[in-house]
Design an enzyme around this catalytic site. Structure first.
Site, mmCIF file in Angstrom:
data_model
loop_
_atom_site.group_PDB
_atom_site.id
_atom_site.type_symbol
_atom_site.label_atom_id
_atom_site.label_comp_id
_atom_site.label_asym_id
_atom_site.label_seq_id
_atom_site.Cartn_x
_atom_site.Cartn_y
_atom_site.Cartn_z
ATOM 1 C CG ASP A 1 -4.518 -4.390 -5.103
ATOM 2 O OD1 ASP A 1 -5.610 -3.986 -4.655
ATOM 3 O OD2 ASP A 1 -3.421 -4.083 -4.603
ATOM 4 C CG HIS B 1 -7.000 -3.004 0.954
ATOM 5 N ND1 HIS B 1 -6.443 -1.803 0.581
ATOM 6 C CD2 HIS B 1 -7.629 -3.484 -0.142
ATOM 7 C CE1 HIS B 1 -6.719 -1.563 -0.698
ATOM 8 N NE2 HIS B 1 -7.436 -2.563 -1.162
ATOM 9 C CD GLN C 1 -2.734 -1.089 -0.114
ATOM 10 O OE1 GLN C 1 -3.354 -0.113 -0.505
ATOM 11 N NE2 GLN C 1 -2.664 -2.208 -0.812
#
Lengths: 433, 433
Positions: free
Chosen positions: A362, A329, A260
């Protein structure tokens, strides 16, 4: 060095509140500029779209016909993409489609004990516009994630706009669009693209809903045209929250946190663990990974400024913290993720167990990667097939069923001073005035 | 005299476009005033809420404890309501609850052919704020329609705000709130109520989502706090479209058209029919009803300025027009409404057959009366149980399933230049860098 918080420390609540309250978005006020661009596009159509596109993307388009990306360009893109990446994209598309097909809602129609026939019916939004950013943030995976649910829903026309600064476009984006069955592609970006999709021009017929990520101009334009068309959520910077015990490989968890962090200097990665030693090992593994990662600059800035490690005494304390963070997430890297997950209410997507890195979601797992950020998982959901459908209520009465429940409607309408409402029921029942 | 359009006339398209393009909302720009009120409430909490409430509603509250409507007031309201209206309200609540229970979505969890465990899980939004207008537009039916779906969804805390100008409150509103299990009621309205619900004060704990109708200040405040909390749609003036053949009683259809017109001078009522004679009879019946209706001033202004009769040659031409109008309420007053309805895609709610006046859906049928206005039925739906829930995606991989699809994720991540994403998968598969 990320923030370190200890749940049992007296200053925890203050530090945690500060973490929750962090402003990670620079709210550029581009309202006036965007309003002007939208007004020009609404008034002058293609002409304005071409002017802005030539100016902002350094192109020299001469007419509406130049806006459309033609079939030959898409074929050329296909030829430019390597076979292995194309296969991966196809596998992703297939899996995303399979997952979103499970989200298709069912209609209902039933007769109740009063004899009223009631129900609802779902239909697709007809015309969908998909905004795809240009430049660095042009991700083929985002094309799949936004376009496939629209197609699964049954949209009849899917229009994509993508800016091509200096004429450059990522061939993978065109290939992804082609894979998803996008019907029209236009080389336009920014507020002018949003305006063209919302109001329509001679070349670009208007749509009913616009989805897809974009910069501050695009986000502001979407907010301004909302009502004329539907829009999706306005996404903020990405976030991950990893809950992990000490029986994980610190290098794996470090990679997850960095996945991230590498998105954006204002992305946020948080680890909750019950082991100070493990926390320390993860921190070391992060610095070790950063030595070789191409996006180390971005990732290290994100981890330094917004990263956090929260040490708890027992992982049973994690769910309450997770719900307050309401992460986009959530990874549950423990032996029994189901038990932990059952205690949690607010998260965009939950990645269960030690072998489910967030990145698998993703790209390829199937669920959508467009998810609620900035604690909005408290009240909103990721993008889904439902976002491309709408529901009509159905009501059918007959003389008998209207006779049973109609008098109560008349009573309530009169109590609200709405006598024509009352009349429309009473007149069918021959009720006294 | 309403607008008259003939589908077969050469000037139809121009007239129809004008009808679709009518601006029925006065967009009062109250952005700056609302921003100031919200900033004050955020900074000073109860103090600011009380100041604004005393000023705007002409009250003299002295502290946070004065804001809450107490149990004794609710009991007094119950005593003030006549038994027949109370029974009607209870029947409505029961029917609305039964309908919205059918909207509860199901979770899914399945293992696919790659061995990935995938699914999604729905959970309720925890804290819901319900705005109820004061004064003339304070409708107990709206309390039911907004509160019951939240309760059915499973919201744990339901907070209502309602302004009480000069201390006056409609007892039916309190009774309706009590019936629905509203947990807290505060005598606050306007932007200050929205601010208190969004940011919280010492007296009013913050909520996660705010629903309910309001004036321009309330609507603007909801838009401004969106992101901090969720909001419902911003509703415009009400609309009805009636499709009717000449075998209806013109007086019934006239009552239906007036039931929307009486809401607001900018409400809109449209009739599509295949009989000029019937159209003329409806127009006459409207004027006849207007002679006795209490809200004749409002209804006649609405019918004169925004009413319309569209004459078609055959009702099979109606669906295409209906979809272009995308009405909030659609009545199909024909023998076979199912056949006609099957051709229609865009409508908030469909009232089928000759015995289903729209007003039955406003109060008692069961479906929600909060519906998309101003052509937004093209892309949005009425309020439902789903609006009070959110969905978390679930993904669980193991070493085997990650081994099967992980390499494609690695490939795609690298093609997007996101190497930490690739690393987080590759490291679990011992893949080469």
């Amino acid at each position: 060095m990320a923030t370190n918080l200890f749940l049992s420390a007296p200053e925890f609540e203050e530090g945690f509140q500060a973490l929750l309250g962090q402003k990670r978005e620079t709210a550029a006020d581009v309202n006036a500029i965007v309003a002007e661009i939208l007004a020009q596009v609404q008034a002058r159509g293609d002409e304005a779209v071409i002017e802005y596109t030539n100016r902002f993307d350094r192109l020299s388009l001469t007419g509406g016909h130049d806006l459309r990306v033609e079939a030959e360009e898409i074929e050329a893109a296909k030829a430019a993409v390597d076979a292995e990446t194309l296969e991966a994209l196809k596998l992703a598309a297939k899996r995303i489609e399979a997952y979103h097909a499970k989200q298709k809602p069912e209609d209902q129609y039933y007769t109740d004990e009063a004899g009223a026939e009631l129900g609802f019916r779902w239909t697709a939004i007809e015309n969908v516009g998909l905004y795809v950013p240009g430049g660095l943030a042009t991700y083929p995976s985002s094309v799949l994630m936004n376009a496939i649910p629209a197609k699964v829903a049954g949209a009849s026309r899917l229009v994509m706009t993508v800016p091509t600064p200096d004429g450059v476009i990522n061939p993978l984006v065109l290939v992804a669009a082609d894979l998803c069955g996008v019907d029209e592609i236009y080389r336009v970006g920014g507020a002018q693209a949003v305006g063209a999709l919302a109001y329509g021009t001679k070349t670009i017929a208007p749509v009913d809903k616009i989805v897809g990520p974009g910069n501050a101009f695009v986000a502001t334009a979407k907010k301004q045209v909302f009502g004329t068309v539907g829009i999706d959520m306005i996404a903020g910077p990405s976030e991950i929250l990893v809950v992990a015990d000490d029986r994980n490989d610190p290098a794996w968890i470090a990679a997850d946190l960095l996945s991230q962090a590498e998105h954006d200097p204002v992305a946020q990665s948080i680890l909750i663990t019950d082991s100070a030693e493990f926390a320390e090992a993860v921190e070391q593994a992060i610095h070790s990974h950063l030595e070789t990662l191409p996006k180390a600059d971005i990732a290290s800035a994100s981890w330094r400024d917004y990263g956090a490690i929260i040490l708890v005494e027992d992982l049973s304390q994690a769910p309450a913290l997770v719900d307050r963070i309401a992460p986009e997430h959530l990874e549950l890297c423990v032996d029994d993720p189901e038990a932990l997950s059952a205690e949690i209410r607010h998260a965009g997507a939950i990645f269960m167990g030690r072998y489910t890195p967030e990145a698998i979601g993703d790209y390829i797992a199937g669920p959508n990667h467009v998810l609620p950020t900035a604690r909005t998982a408290r009240f909103s959901s990721g993008l889904s097939t439902l976002d491309f459908m709408k529901r009509s209520s159905l009501i059918k009465m007959n003389a008998d069923s209207l006779g049973r429940i109609g008098p109560s409607a008349v009573r309530l309408a009169r109590s609200e001073g709405l006598d024509a409402h009352a009349l429309s029921v009473a007149i069918r029942l021959n009720m006294p005035e």
